[in-house]
Design a protein around this motif. Sequence first.
Motif, short mmCIF file in Angstrom:
data_model
loop_
_atom_site.label_atom_id
_atom_site.label_comp_id
_atom_site.label_asym_id
_atom_site.label_seq_id
_atom_site.Cartn_x
_atom_site.Cartn_y
_atom_site.Cartn_z
N ALA A 48 0.80 -1.23 0.00
CA ALA A 48 0.00 0.00 0.00
C ALA A 48 0.84 1.28 0.00
O ALA A 48 0.53 2.20 -0.76
CB ALA A 48 -0.97 0.00 1.16
N PRO A 49 1.91 1.40 0.80
CA PRO A 49 2.69 2.64 0.75
C PRO A 49 3.33 2.91 -0.62
O PRO A 49 3.37 4.05 -1.07
CB PRO A 49 3.78 2.43 1.81
N ILE A 50 3.76 1.85 -1.28
CA ILE A 50 4.36 2.01 -2.61
C ILE A 50 3.29 2.40 -3.62
O ILE A 50 3.46 3.35 -4.39
CB ILE A 50 5.05 0.70 -3.03
N TYR A 51 2.18 1.66 -3.61
CA TYR A 51 1.11 1.93 -4.57
C TYR A 51 0.48 3.30 -4.34
O TYR A 51 0.12 3.98 -5.31
CB TYR A 51 0.03 0.86 -4.48
N ASP A 52 0.32 3.72 -3.10
CA ASP A 52 -0.30 5.02 -2.81
C ASP A 52 0.53 6.17 -3.37
O ASP A 52 -0.03 7.14 -3.89
CB ASP A 52 -0.50 5.20 -1.31
#
Length: 94
Positions: free
Chosen positions: A53-57
């Motif tokens: 999630a942190p990468i995709y966000d």
Amino acid sequence: MTSLLQILLMILQLAQFVIIIHIIMSWLINFQVLNLRQPLVYQIWNGLERLLAPIYDRIRSVLPNLGGLDLAPLIALLAIYALRIVIINNFAAF
């Protein structure tokens, strides 16, 4: 120095593997092959979501809204491939 390169490339390969597993699992969930009501499937899916999630966000904040099409995993994979190429090609400079 070679061992540091190998460790870095191994970490990048592991990141590629995790992203590909996430993509395949999302397809299987969307086509109802996997069911999120099963505890093991839910735990794996939740763990992958929290991990990525942190990468995709960050990628999604830059990309325009494309409706239901999510290109964040593809951009993440391309970035990893590009990083591998840069590291391998510039290894001789170190």
